[in-house]
Design a protein around this motif. Sequence first.
Motif, PDB file in Angstrom:
ATOM      1  N   VAL A 161      -1.330   9.023  11.436  1.00 45.53           N
ATOM      2  CA  VAL A 161      -1.308   9.008   9.970  1.00 45.53           C
ATOM      3  C   VAL A 161      -1.553  10.407   9.398  1.00 45.53           C
ATOM      4  N   ASP A 162      -0.772  10.746   8.390  1.00 43.50           N
ATOM      5  CA  ASP A 162      -0.998  11.936   7.569  1.00 43.50           C
ATOM      6  C   ASP A 162      -0.325  11.712   6.223  1.00 43.50           C
ATOM      7  N   ALA A 163      -0.495  12.641   5.318  1.00 48.22           N
ATOM      8  CA  ALA A 163      -0.025  12.451   3.946  1.00 48.22           C
ATOM      9  C   ALA A 163       1.468  12.696   3.768  1.00 48.22           C
ATOM     10  N   SER A 164       2.192  12.974   4.848  1.00 45.73           N
ATOM     11  CA  SER A 164       3.613  13.273   4.707  1.00 45.73           C
ATOM     12  C   SER A 164       4.451  12.042   4.383  1.00 45.73           C
ATOM     13  N   ARG A 165       3.930  10.856   4.672  1.00 41.23           N
ATOM     14  CA  ARG A 165       4.670   9.618   4.428  1.00 41.23           C
ATOM     15  C   ARG A 165       3.725   8.581   3.841  1.00 41.23           C
ATOM     16  N   PRO A 166       4.264   7.601   3.103  1.00 40.90           N
ATOM     17  CA  PRO A 166       3.412   6.530   2.571  1.00 40.90           C
ATOM     18  C   PRO A 166       2.856   5.647   3.693  1.00 40.90           C
ATOM     19  N   ALA A 167       1.795   4.961   3.393  1.00 38.17           N
ATOM     20  CA  ALA A 167       1.119   4.123   4.380  1.00 38.17           C
ATOM     21  C   ALA A 167       2.063   3.086   5.000  1.00 38.17           C
ATOM     22  N   GLU A 168       2.979   2.523   4.184  1.00 37.87           N
ATOM     23  CA  GLU A 168       3.909   1.513   4.720  1.00 37.87           C
ATOM     24  C   GLU A 168       4.769   2.090   5.830  1.00 37.87           C
ATOM     25  N   ALA A 169       5.156   3.348   5.703  1.00 41.16           N
ATOM     26  CA  ALA A 169       5.992   3.981   6.732  1.00 41.16           C
ATOM     27  C   ALA A 169       5.222   4.081   8.046  1.00 41.16           C
ATOM     28  N   TRP A 170       3.949   4.395   7.967  1.00 42.09           N
ATOM     29  CA  TRP A 170       3.140   4.487   9.188  1.00 42.09           C
ATOM     30  C   TRP A 170       2.962   3.099   9.807  1.00 42.09           C
ATOM     31  N   LEU A 171       2.776   2.080   8.972  1.00 41.76           N
ATOM     32  CA  LEU A 171       2.658   0.716   9.499  1.00 41.76           C
ATOM     33  C   LEU A 171       3.930   0.316  10.234  1.00 41.76           C
ATOM     34  N   ALA A 172       5.070   0.659   9.672  1.00 49.68           N
ATOM     35  CA  ALA A 172       6.346   0.319  10.306  1.00 49.68           C
ATOM     36  C   ALA A 172       6.552   1.092  11.602  1.00 49.68           C
ATOM     37  N   ALA A 173       5.944   2.260  11.715  1.00 48.66           N
ATOM     38  CA  ALA A 173       6.136   3.105  12.896  1.00 48.66           C
ATOM     39  C   ALA A 173       5.315   2.659  14.102  1.00 48.66           C
ATOM     40  N   VAL A 174       4.276   1.864  13.870  1.00 49.32           N
ATOM     41  CA  VAL A 174       3.388   1.452  14.964  1.00 49.32           C
ATOM     42  C   VAL A 174       3.585  -0.030  15.243  1.00 49.32           C
ATOM     43  N   ALA A 175       4.026  -0.327  16.451  1.00 50.42           N
ATOM     44  CA  ALA A 175       4.247  -1.722  16.847  1.00 50.42           C
ATOM     45  C   ALA A 175       2.944  -2.513  16.754  1.00 50.42           C
ATOM     46  N   ALA A 179      -1.487  -4.397   7.762  1.00 48.82           N
ATOM     47  CA  ALA A 179      -2.221  -3.799   6.642  1.00 48.82           C
ATOM     48  C   ALA A 179      -3.728  -3.828   6.901  1.00 48.82           C
ATOM     49  N   GLN A 180      -4.214  -4.858   7.601  1.00 51.14           N
ATOM     50  CA  GLN A 180      -5.647  -4.956   7.887  1.00 51.14           C
ATOM     51  C   GLN A 180      -6.124  -3.767   8.737  1.00 51.14           C
ATOM     52  N   ASP A 181      -5.246  -3.262   9.599  1.00 53.63           N
ATOM     53  CA  ASP A 181      -5.627  -2.108  10.420  1.00 53.63           C
ATOM     54  C   ASP A 181      -5.884  -0.887   9.536  1.00 53.63           C
ATOM     55  N   LEU A 182      -5.000  -0.656   8.568  1.00 56.11           N
ATOM     56  CA  LEU A 182      -5.209   0.466   7.646  1.00 56.11           C
ATOM     57  C   LEU A 182      -6.442   0.243   6.777  1.00 56.11           C
ATOM     58  N   GLU A 183      -6.638  -0.990   6.341  1.00 55.64           N
ATOM     59  CA  GLU A 183      -7.812  -1.295   5.518  1.00 55.64           C
ATOM     60  C   GLU A 183      -9.095  -1.035   6.302  1.00 55.64           C
ATOM     61  N   ARG A 184      -9.088  -1.356   7.581  1.00 56.23           N
ATOM     62  CA  ARG A 184     -10.267  -1.095   8.429  1.00 56.23           C
ATOM     63  C   ARG A 184     -10.511   0.411   8.550  1.00 56.23           C
ATOM     64  N   LEU A 185      -9.440   1.175   8.762  1.00 54.11           N
ATOM     65  CA  LEU A 185      -9.586   2.630   8.861  1.00 54.11           C
ATOM     66  C   LEU A 185     -10.139   3.213   7.552  1.00 54.11           C
ATOM     67  N   LEU A 186      -9.679   2.684   6.437  1.00 57.99           N
ATOM     68  CA  LEU A 186     -10.205   3.115   5.134  1.00 57.99           C
ATOM     69  C   LEU A 186     -11.677   2.755   4.987  1.00 57.99           C
ATOM     70  N   ALA A 187     -12.029   1.514   5.359  1.00 61.29           N
ATOM     71  CA  ALA A 187     -13.414   1.047   5.231  1.00 61.29           C
ATOM     72  C   ALA A 187     -14.369   1.866   6.101  1.00 61.29           C
ATOM     73  N   MET A 228       0.855  -1.182   0.000  1.00 62.08           N
ATOM     74  CA  MET A 228       0.000   0.000   0.000  1.00 62.08           C
ATOM     75  C   MET A 228       0.895   1.238   0.000  1.00 62.08           C
ATOM     76  N   SER A 229       1.310   1.713  -1.175  1.00 61.56           N
ATOM     77  CA  SER A 229       2.223   2.841  -1.261  1.00 61.56           C
ATOM     78  C   SER A 229       1.491   4.172  -1.388  1.00 61.56           C
ATOM     79  N   VAL A 230       0.254   4.209  -1.004  1.00 62.49           N
ATOM     80  CA  VAL A 230      -0.525   5.441  -1.065  1.00 62.49           C
ATOM     81  C   VAL A 230      -0.250   6.289   0.167  1.00 62.49           C
ATOM     82  N   ARG A 231      -0.556   7.544   0.037  1.00 58.23           N
ATOM     83  CA  ARG A 231      -0.463   8.460   1.171  1.00 58.23           C
ATOM     84  C   ARG A 231      -1.887   8.720   1.653  1.00 58.23           C
ATOM     85  N   LEU A 232      -2.055   8.674   2.939  1.00 64.47           N
ATOM     86  CA  LEU A 232      -3.385   8.796   3.536  1.00 64.47           C
ATOM     87  C   LEU A 232      -3.459  10.032   4.416  1.00 64.47           C
TER      88      LEU A 232
END
Length: 161
Positions: free
Chosen positions: A33-47, A51-59, A1-5
């Motif tokens: 989360v903000d648009a300054s970094r790609p979604a993967e960077a935010w996933l790596a930043a949170v222990a 990806a399912q967590d981001l998908e849930r937030l999107l849904a 998920m290389s999108v910015r959110l």
Amino acid sequence: MSVRLHKTDAGREAIRRRDAELSRAARNLLLIVDASRPAEAWLAAVAGAQAQDLERLLALGYVAEAAAAARAVAPAASLPPEGALDAALQRLEPRTLYDLLTAEARPRLGLVKGYRMVLDVERSGGPDELRRLALRFVAELQEGAGAEAARAFCRRLGATV
């Protein structure tokens, strides 16, 4: 998920009401989360975040792709023409621009984005980079606080609206 959110209004409301339906990792993602970094960077930043967590937030509509946010922002015609803003930035002394950006960043952009902006200003390599940061500040201000706040800041820079 290389999108910015970016966080939506629904996402900010979910933070305010402390949405109990979200996992701890999803809540932490929503907070940062903000648009300054790609979604993967935010996933790596949170222990523990996946990806399912981001998908849930999107849904749930708590976050959206940054490109969608750009279309939802008020039209650029509400701001001064780009040339007028550039000219105003050229007229400003670098120290004045530095002082204005560091003073306005946290109160106008919020704690995290504002702190990041102040760090970027501190690390800037000269007047040209400060001007680019000022343009980014106006764009982030318009996205977060609306066109009127961005116009008011442009007036402080000396750009006519």
